[in-house]
Design a protein around this motif. Sequence first.
Motif, PDB file in Angstrom:
ATOM      1  N   VAL A  74       0.696  -1.067   0.051  1.00 46.96           N
ATOM      2  CA  VAL A  74      -0.374  -0.231  -0.005  1.00 46.96           C
ATOM      3  C   VAL A  74       1.184   1.298  -0.095  1.00 46.96           C
ATOM      4  N   ARG A  75       2.203   1.232   1.187  1.00 41.70           N
ATOM      5  CA  ARG A  75       2.328   2.315   0.766  1.00 41.70           C
ATOM      6  C   ARG A  75       3.189   2.671  -0.602  1.00 41.70           C
ATOM      7  N   ALA A  81       1.506  10.167  -3.389  1.00 41.43           N
ATOM      8  CA  ALA A  81       0.588  10.604  -2.174  1.00 41.43           C
ATOM      9  C   ALA A  81       1.021  11.838  -1.806  1.00 41.43           C
ATOM     10  N   SER A  82       0.112  12.764  -0.900  1.00 45.04           N
ATOM     11  CA  SER A  82       0.244  13.912  -0.867  1.00 45.04           C
ATOM     12  C   SER A  82       0.314  13.184   0.643  1.00 45.04           C
ATOM     13  N   TYR A  83       1.669  14.174   2.026  1.00 46.03           N
ATOM     14  CA  TYR A  83       1.721  13.691   3.190  1.00 46.03           C
ATOM     15  C   TYR A  83       0.672  13.604   3.591  1.00 46.03           C
ATOM     16  N   GLN A  84      -0.522  14.409   3.977  1.00 40.00           N
ATOM     17  CA  GLN A  84      -1.882  13.845   4.334  1.00 40.00           C
ATOM     18  C   GLN A  84      -1.999  12.746   4.202  1.00 40.00           C
ATOM     19  N   VAL A  85      -2.257  11.769   3.029  1.00 44.20           N
ATOM     20  CA  VAL A  85      -2.937  10.687   2.326  1.00 44.20           C
ATOM     21  C   VAL A  85      -1.717   9.831   3.133  1.00 44.20           C
ATOM     22  N   ARG A  88      -2.565   9.253   7.571  1.00 38.76           N
ATOM     23  CA  ARG A  88      -3.313   8.285   7.319  1.00 38.76           C
ATOM     24  C   ARG A  88      -2.589   6.802   7.603  1.00 38.76           C
ATOM     25  N   ILE A  89      -1.837   6.862   6.083  1.00 37.27           N
ATOM     26  CA  ILE A  89      -1.585   5.200   5.901  1.00 37.27           C
ATOM     27  C   ILE A  89      -0.496   4.672   7.231  1.00 37.27           C
TER      28      ILE A  89
END
Length: 598
Positions: A74-75, A81-85, A88-89
């Motif tokens: 997933v990573r 992706a943005s650092y906000q996404v 969450r991961i």
Amino acid sequence: MSTAISATPRLPPGSVRKALHAHAALSINWLTGCNWVTMMLMSLTISLMLPSQQNLAWQWATAGSAYTLIFLLVRHHNAAASYQVLERIYALSVCGFSLLWVAIPVLFFDPENFAFSMFMLTIFGGLAAASVPILSASLPLYWLWITPPFLAQISLYWLRGGGPYYWGIGFGMMILLISQLVFARNHHKSIIASIRLGLQNTLLVQQLEEKTALAVSANMAKTRFLAAASHDLRQPVYALSLFLDALASSDLNTRQVTMVQHASAANLAASEMLQTLLDFSRIEAGVLNPQQRRMDLMSILNKLGEEFGPQAYKKKLLYRTRSSDIWIESDPQLIALVLRNLVNNALRYTQSGGVLVAARRRQQHVMLQVWDTGIGIPIDKHQEIFREFHQLGNVERDHRKGLGMGLAIAEGLARSMGASIEVASRPGKGSVFSLVLPLQGMRKTERHANPDDQACVDTEPDCLLLQGIAVLVVDDDEAVRAGLHAVLQSWGCHVSLAEGMQDALAKTAEKLPDVLLTDYRLRGGVTGGDIIRAVRQAISHNTPDKKLVLPAIIVTGDTHPERLREAQGHAALLLHKPLAAGALKAALVQALASDASA
């Protein structure tokens, strides 16, 4: 626009959070690897200590390995992706890892197996301590990682353990949990402070680079301004000096002679100021190349005495030169320029007493010293006096006291020779400036003429040499052309005047010149080098049977460093405006002599 650099610059919004995210992203890699290794160690230990739970232990390890693999996939899929996404991961992954460790006391706790309980305590304590530097950049991740397994194990010790041992161990784990959370918070603050300091230092470096670029730009603008101002001012000053020289050689009455003398003195003062700007520009341009040769210092000191002795006498000052028999290897012209600035400065600020110029040998150095009994310099001002346009004793900006650049120029000239200038002074008592040169050569006891020394050319023979010489003058300033015409005609030259390229070629076709005298910067972007090449080509085309290289002199008032370097590249003598008649006469003789020798 503010030019100050703040010691604590304001950081852009969100910059610290982004830096913390970058730190957490790196920490997740360590956490994932350490977690998987610890899971394998825990499964192996359970298999050895609890053989009946061996299959369940390896099933737990398999589930943890599968979850780790899913997290890595997933990573990798969301790498852009943005650092906000990504945050969450990371939170979901840490939460999953934490729940895997919650399962350990739930599945394998046995009150009768105290050794295994102590092993779980050891593993959990190690994980808590090892995770502080890894996850404390993000406190929520650390809380998600540590708190659930600890609370699960403490609850089982208190609820199912029974006996004072488990109550004590549970209480100890609670203290350990609280201490680790506090320690993680303090470490988190340290990380934030370090990140903030690093970001501020980066901003400071950027601001410094911007200010440095502005300073360089301002310095270039200053140089361009000096060059432009010097060029524009030199034109009328040059023309005025030519007219004054021509006027001085004509029949004048006593009153007219006095007026011409006063006018010449004022013109000389303006010329000296412009020459100061030229010297400063030449130092910045880096076109001063020392010409090393063996020289007798006493010859320079004698010339200085001849030049400045009368000036000191007019001020009722005593001027003395201490004899010396030191010979060195250096550039006599640059040494003379430095000493001339130092002596001139000493005379300017000395009202009584006198000036002493001497050469002293100090081990492997020679010190050329200028002593004076002037106003003196406070010790805290010794560095300031070498700044451009800085004068301690001229707050009223009296132009008769110069521009405040003499010492700055002297220091620049000294640096170009690999020398230095030292100063010692007592306010109200006087000063001593020392030009410190490396000693090369040896002390001589007998004085012999130096074959490299060039004697001054007598003015009368010069006039005879210039009789009948055809001179082509190219200048776009009408006053300068008229002044040169008057001076050259008074020397017996045949003068042709041209305003630009076409005029110069037309005059060349009418009469071949013996010498070309041209300004450097002309209208339409034409330079003196262009004129020299065109005229020489026209001469070679008209006289193909003669191998003639026309002697040429470039006279310029442009002091811009690039212009100076470009002008020096031409096969011609280079003179700078304003130019005294004697210097022009000597240059003409030198140009003709070099052509004859060629």
